[in-house]
Design a protein around this motif. Structure first.
Motif, PDB file in Angstrom:
ATOM      1  N   ILE A   1       0.852  -1.188   0.000  1.00 20.24           N
ATOM      2  CA  ILE A   1       0.000   0.000   0.000  1.00 20.24           C
ATOM      3  C   ILE A   1       0.887   1.238   0.000  1.00 20.24           C
ATOM      4  N   LYS A   2       0.708   2.079  -1.021  1.00 19.04           N
ATOM      5  CA  LYS A   2       1.517   3.292  -1.127  1.00 19.04           C
ATOM      6  C   LYS A   2       0.692   4.559  -0.957  1.00 19.04           C
ATOM      7  N   SER A   3      -0.564   4.529  -1.426  1.00 18.23           N
ATOM      8  CA  SER A   3      -1.376   5.743  -1.378  1.00 18.23           C
ATOM      9  C   SER A   3      -2.850   5.385  -1.462  1.00 18.23           C
ATOM     10  N   ILE A   4      -3.698   6.405  -1.404  1.00 18.36           N
ATOM     11  CA  ILE A   4      -5.140   6.225  -1.526  1.00 18.36           C
ATOM     12  C   ILE A   4      -5.502   5.653  -2.893  1.00 18.36           C
ATOM     13  N   ASP A   5      -4.630   5.836  -3.882  1.00 15.45           N
ATOM     14  CA  ASP A   5      -4.886   5.273  -5.211  1.00 15.45           C
ATOM     15  C   ASP A   5      -5.017   3.751  -5.135  1.00 15.45           C
ATOM     16  N   ASP A   6      -4.291   3.134  -4.205  1.00 17.91           N
ATOM     17  CA  ASP A   6      -4.358   1.682  -4.052  1.00 17.91           C
ATOM     18  C   ASP A   6      -5.732   1.236  -3.548  1.00 17.91           C
ATOM     19  N   TYR A   7      -6.410   2.113  -2.837  1.00 16.34           N
ATOM     20  CA  TYR A   7      -7.759   1.816  -2.350  1.00 16.34           C
ATOM     21  C   TYR A   7      -8.702   1.588  -3.530  1.00 16.34           C
ATOM     22  N   ALA A   8      -8.615   2.484  -4.524  1.00 13.17           N
ATOM     23  CA  ALA A   8      -9.443   2.342  -5.729  1.00 13.17           C
ATOM     24  C   ALA A   8      -9.028   1.113  -6.538  1.00 13.17           C
ATOM     25  N   LYS A   9      -7.720   0.853  -6.602  1.00 13.22           N
ATOM     26  CA  LYS A   9      -7.239  -0.306  -7.361  1.00 13.22           C
ATOM     27  C   LYS A   9      -7.726  -1.613  -6.731  1.00 13.22           C
ATOM     28  N   ILE A  10      -7.743  -1.655  -5.406  1.00 14.48           N
ATOM     29  CA  ILE A  10      -8.210  -2.865  -4.714  1.00 14.48           C
ATOM     30  C   ILE A  10      -9.696  -3.077  -4.966  1.00 14.48           C
ATOM     31  N   HIS A  11     -10.482  -2.014  -4.916  1.00  8.78           N
ATOM     32  CA  HIS A  11     -11.917  -2.142  -5.197  1.00  8.78           C
ATOM     33  C   HIS A  11     -12.132  -2.650  -6.615  1.00  8.78           C
ATOM     34  N   GLN A  12     -11.367  -2.116  -7.557  1.00  4.88           N
ATOM     35  CA  GLN A  12     -11.503  -2.559  -8.945  1.00  4.88           C
ATOM     36  C   GLN A  12     -11.127  -4.030  -9.094  1.00  4.88           C
ATOM     37  N   PHE A  13     -10.085  -4.455  -8.383  1.00  2.00           N
ATOM     38  CA  PHE A  13      -9.652  -5.855  -8.437  1.00  2.00           C
ATOM     39  C   PHE A  13     -10.717  -6.776  -7.854  1.00  2.00           C
ATOM     40  N   LEU A  14     -11.315  -6.361  -6.749  1.00  2.67           N
ATOM     41  CA  LEU A  14     -12.319  -7.189  -6.084  1.00  2.67           C
ATOM     42  C   LEU A  14     -13.605  -7.296  -6.893  1.00  2.67           C
ATOM     43  N   PHE A  15     -14.070  -6.174  -7.424  1.00  2.00           N
ATOM     44  CA  PHE A  15     -15.417  -6.104  -8.007  1.00  2.00           C
ATOM     45  C   PHE A  15     -15.438  -5.906  -9.526  1.00  2.00           C
ATOM     46  N   GLY A  16     -14.270  -5.754 -10.147  1.00  2.00           N
ATOM     47  CA  GLY A  16     -14.214  -5.404 -11.565  1.00  2.00           C
ATOM     48  C   GLY A  16     -14.825  -6.424 -12.511  1.00  2.00           C
ATOM     49  N   GLU A  17     -14.858  -7.690 -12.095  1.00  2.00           N
ATOM     50  CA  GLU A  17     -15.463  -8.719 -12.951  1.00  2.00           C
ATOM     51  C   GLU A  17     -16.983  -8.616 -12.977  1.00  2.00           C
ATOM     52  N   ILE A  18     -17.528  -7.862 -12.021  1.00  2.00           N
ATOM     53  CA  ILE A  18     -18.982  -7.834 -11.862  1.00  2.00           C
ATOM     54  C   ILE A  18     -19.590  -6.480 -12.214  1.00  2.00           C
ATOM     55  N   TYR A  19     -18.917  -5.383 -11.818  1.00  2.00           N
ATOM     56  CA  TYR A  19     -19.499  -4.052 -12.009  1.00  2.00           C
ATOM     57  C   TYR A  19     -18.596  -3.158 -12.850  1.00  2.00           C
ATOM     58  N   SER A  20     -19.186  -2.450 -13.792  1.00  2.00           N
ATOM     59  CA  SER A  20     -18.419  -1.566 -14.676  1.00  2.00           C
ATOM     60  C   SER A  20     -17.861  -0.357 -13.935  1.00  2.00           C
ATOM     61  N   TRP A  21     -18.487   0.020 -12.822  1.00  2.00           N
ATOM     62  CA  TRP A  21     -18.057   1.206 -12.067  1.00  2.00           C
ATOM     63  C   TRP A  21     -17.055   0.874 -10.967  1.00  2.00           C
ATOM     64  N   ALA A  22     -16.600  -0.359 -10.898  1.00  2.00           N
ATOM     65  CA  ALA A  22     -15.647  -0.757  -9.852  1.00  2.00           C
ATOM     66  C   ALA A  22     -14.394   0.111  -9.921  1.00  2.00           C
ATOM     67  N   GLY A  23     -13.944   0.587  -8.769  1.00  2.00           N
ATOM     68  CA  GLY A  23     -12.728   1.381  -8.690  1.00  2.00           C
ATOM     69  C   GLY A  23     -12.901   2.855  -9.002  1.00  2.00           C
TER      70      GLY A  23
END
Length: 212
Positions: A51-73
């Protein structure tokens, strides 16, 4: 967007969240989402993530939910409330992100961060609530990964109703009580320990779902 436009963007006519799989049965979507996100969380914990910055927070959300929701991350640009709780307006995001960045810097510069520091970060991220769904799971994983970076393993004492009340009230003393820290000899072992705990939680939840 207006409330009606937001509703049409995020929801099918029957109220189920729009998704890439076009699942319009809410129960099936919940099950697929649960299994997909849990699997991705274990993968990330097992392989490690710095974890380096708040940007990683969005990247993690996209990784978790990106297969399901277009707005992930993607951070929201609309107002969000759940029940009687209003989350941070998007117009205040810049100030909040500056504050969270400062908290992350303080944690990064601490050899062994405390449960109080993690509780403050958890509270800040919860109020930010930048995504339509999945904020809680992303926040818990983000903090687990951050702790593993510091050779720590985190247990969340799950009492969901009490946690929600504490978060809604920004009660840091109570939030702190839900976070248990164990110091680990190495970063690699810390990641492994967190991944193992995640797997155990998955198995327990799977058994509970089968029973009910």
């Amino acid at each position: 967007m207006t409330d009606e436009e937001l509703k049409q963007y995020f929801l099918y006519p029957n109220g189920t969240l729009r998704n890439k799989l076009n699942l319009q049965d809410a129960a099936k979507l919940r099950m697929v989402e649960y299994r997909t996100v849990a699997h991705n969380a274990v993968w990330l914990l097992h392989h490690g993530y710095v974890i380096k910055s708040i940007d990683d927070y969005a990247k993690i959300h996209q990784f978790l939910f990106g297969e399901i929701y277009s707005w992930a991350g993607q951070f929201r640009d609309y107002y969000l409330s759940k029940g009687k709780t209003d989350f941070m307006p998007p117009t205040a995001f810049d100030t909040a992100i500056t504050n969270i960045t400062h908290q992350l810097k303080m944690i990064k510069n601490t050899v062994k961060p405390t449960s109080k520091q993690y509780a403050q970060l958890l509270d800040s991220l919860n109020y930010l609530h930048p995504f339509r769904e999945g904020n809680g799971r992303t926040t818990r994983l983000f903090i687990q990964l951050l702790a593993a970076n510091h050779h720590q393993s985190i247990d969340y004492n799950r009492q969901d109703r009490e946690v929600i009340v504490a978060l809604n009230q920004s009660d840091l003393v109570k939030i702190q009580k839900f976070i248990k820290i164990t110091d680990i000899d190495s970063q690699q072992v810390a990641f492994q320990q967190n991944a193992k705990k995640q797997l155990l939680n998955m198995e327990k939840l799977n058994r509970d779902k089968e029973i009910h």
